[in-house]
Write a protein that holds these residues in place. Structure first.
Motif, PDB file in Angstrom:
ATOM      1  N   GLN A  49       0.655  -1.321  -0.052  1.00 28.91           N
ATOM      2  CA  GLN A  49       0.138  -0.044  -0.135  1.00 28.91           C
ATOM      3  C   GLN A  49       0.941   1.119  -0.081  1.00 28.91           C
ATOM      4  N   LYS A  50       1.951   1.428   0.986  1.00 27.32           N
ATOM      5  CA  LYS A  50       2.897   2.362   0.934  1.00 27.32           C
ATOM      6  C   LYS A  50       3.666   2.492  -0.568  1.00 27.32           C
ATOM      7  N   ASP A  96       0.990   4.252  -2.924  1.00 31.70           N
ATOM      8  CA  ASP A  96       1.194   5.462  -2.613  1.00 31.70           C
ATOM      9  C   ASP A  96       2.059   6.420  -3.501  1.00 31.70           C
TER      10      ASP A  96
END
Length: 516
Positions: free
Chosen positions: A119-120, A123
């Motif tokens: 997820q990071k 991002d």
């Protein structure tokens, strides 16, 4: 489960900024562990980066909160799942190291991951190249395959936050905290759901899990993995909504933009695979991870290492047999060896010491059946080089009868590997025919949908025109029938119909002429 809690639970297995070896002024001792720093706090309790003193290794230590420990049956289930996952050892899953109770507080020590979540990475990157996305998903699918088949456990909360990547590019599925043993009793499942820890994440959750958490099975994880793959290659989620209810309704409707529509780099075959993974009816999804892995491997699109990590990424070999993709062939030269490879090496060493003469009956290049004298090591090399046909037979010495090579321990594993390779090659050839059929079916579906939409649109327009025509006809009928109805009512009740006013043709101040 809130985003905040997700991040806290995620912190249980990874760190992003602080260095592990950074000296601490004070260290709290908890049994065999020295607590370096607090990583987060979630619904289940606190999470610490700790050092296991006895083995001198860093771990992520989860301490179960006293409030959760008081919930009926939760501690027993927590312990049972910890023991179950402790047996689950897979290179692409975060490993459980220890479970116990210290100072009346339950703890769980798990593998510490020095990296960050997908997820990071999303991002930062927005979306992944197709080869990287397939690389990550294949390794997640293999970890789930082992959890499903060998341990009868489903994850129930697959999402980018729970997919971690080490600094060297090793993919790890994390947080089996919501894991459920398939076929568990309803009472236990209900208690977990009521505690607020069994609901999963709505954005990636399958419709059946949203309706009833007890209905989750292998295909539930495949759905969440499909939504994750869609997100990786498009940077967007297939379903959305302002509220959880609207989100679930969108999933129940099952309508979304195809991944290829949002990203033209997504091949049609991959688009069809994603579509099958996130079907709203689980009966139409992949039945298991083996089927999914087979189709993804057949594409031959997987990157051998994650490109977004640059030179730091390593290409680790997967534990499943590949379906013949180009990247899978590249992975064959990886540094890891399987137990099968080690067994073959031992068999080769034993054969090299065997000086006995074997008689091998086989078909030569001219198609003739011949008998050749060989030693065991020579036969092994001939099988590996595919110079002996699969129907070849042999006997040790002059006496005895000819038996298939697979019946001899010296050649059994080599023949199995040869057969597996031949089957994989045959599947690779058949995949072209299969995808050709799928493409034809997809074209037929598109034509049918186009005709259906056109018919619905046409019928909708005609229906509206007919509706207006009926209203106009009714109004005209009323207008036409009103004089007749008025006269009928007047005659029925002896009423005179109203007379029209008399108009004076002479003028307003002169009397009207008298009639003769």
């Amino acid at each position: 489960m809130s985003d905040e809690n997700d991040q806290d639970e995620l912190g249980a297995t990874m760190v992003n900024s602080a260095k592990v070896d950074e000296p601490k002024k004070e260290k709290r001792v908890f049994g065999d562990f020295e607590l370096d720093k607090k990583l987060g706090q979630g619904g289940m309790g606190e999470v610490f980066l700790a050092r296991q003193v006895s083995l001198d290794r860093h771990v992520a230590l989860k301490l179960l909160s006293k409030e959760m420990a008081k919930k009926k049956g939760f501690v027993e289930r927590f312990e049972r799942e910890a023991k179950s996952m402790g047996k689950f050892i897979h290179p692409n899953a975060v490993q459980v190291f220890a479970y116990g109770v210290t100072n009346n507080q339950h703890y769980l020590a798990i593998e510490f991951i020095d990296g960050q979540s997908m997820q990071k990475w999303m991002d930062q990157l927005g979306k992944l190249v197709v080869g990287d996305a397939i690389h990550v998903i294949l390794r997640c699918a293999d970890a789930l395959r082992v959890a499903h088949q060998d341990h009868n456990v489903i994850h129930r909360d697959i999402k980018p936050d729970n997919v971690l990547v080490t600094k060297k590019g090793v993919v790890k599925v994390a947080d089996f905290g919501l894991a459920k043993a398939i076929g568990e009793g309803d009472e236990e499942e209900m208690s977990l759901t009521q505690s607020g820890t069994g609901l999963g994440t709505p954005l990636y959750m399958a419709p059946e899990q949203a309706r009833d958490a007890k209905s989750a099975d292998k295909r539930t994880d495949i759905y969440a993995l499909g939504v994750t793959l869609y997100y990786f290659v498009t940077g967007k989620l297939p379903f959305g909504g302002d509220t959880v209810v609207k989100l679930i309704m969108a999933k129940e409707a099952g309508k979304y933009d195809s991944a290829r529509k949002l990203n033209r780099e997504v091949p049609e075959k991959l688009d069809m695979i994603i579509d099958k993974m996130i079907q709203k009816d689980k009966q139409h999804r992949y039945a298991n991870c083996d089927e999914l892995i087979h189709d993804l491997d057949a594409l031959g699109l997987e990157n051998s290492a994650l490109s977004f990590l640059g030179g730091d990424a390593t290409s680790a070999r997967r534990t499943v047999a590949s379906g013949g993709g180009a990247s899978a062939k590249a992975n064959m030269s990886a540094v890891m060896k399987t137990s099968a490879d080690i067994a073959l090496e031992k068999t080769e060493e034993a054969a090299a010491k065997d000086k006995a003469v074997w008689y091998v009956k086989h078909t030569n290049q001219k198609g003739q059946t011949v008998i050749t004298k060989m030693q065991a090591a020579q036969i092994q090399q001939m099988v590996k080089a595919e110079l002996l046909d699969l129907k070849a037979t042999a006997k040790r010495g002059e006496k005895g009868e000819f038996l298939p090579l697979a019946q001899y321990p010296e050649f059994q594993d080599f023949m199995k590997k040869r057969l597996a390779k031949q089957s994989a090659q045959a599947r690779g050839v058949n995949m072209k025919e299969m995808y050709a059929k799928i493409e034809k079916e997809q074209k037929r579906r598109k034509i049918f949908r186009w005709l259906h939409d056109k018919v619905e649109g046409t019928l909708g327009g005609i229906g509206f025109i007919l509706y207006l025509a009926v209203i106009a006809a009714v109004l005209y009928g009323i207008y036409w029938a009103f004089p007749y109805a008025r006269d009928f009512v007047a005659s029925k009740f002896g009423l005179e119909p109203p007379k029209p006013p008399v108009v004076n043709p002479v003028g307003p101040n002169e009397p009207a002429p008298k009639s003769p």
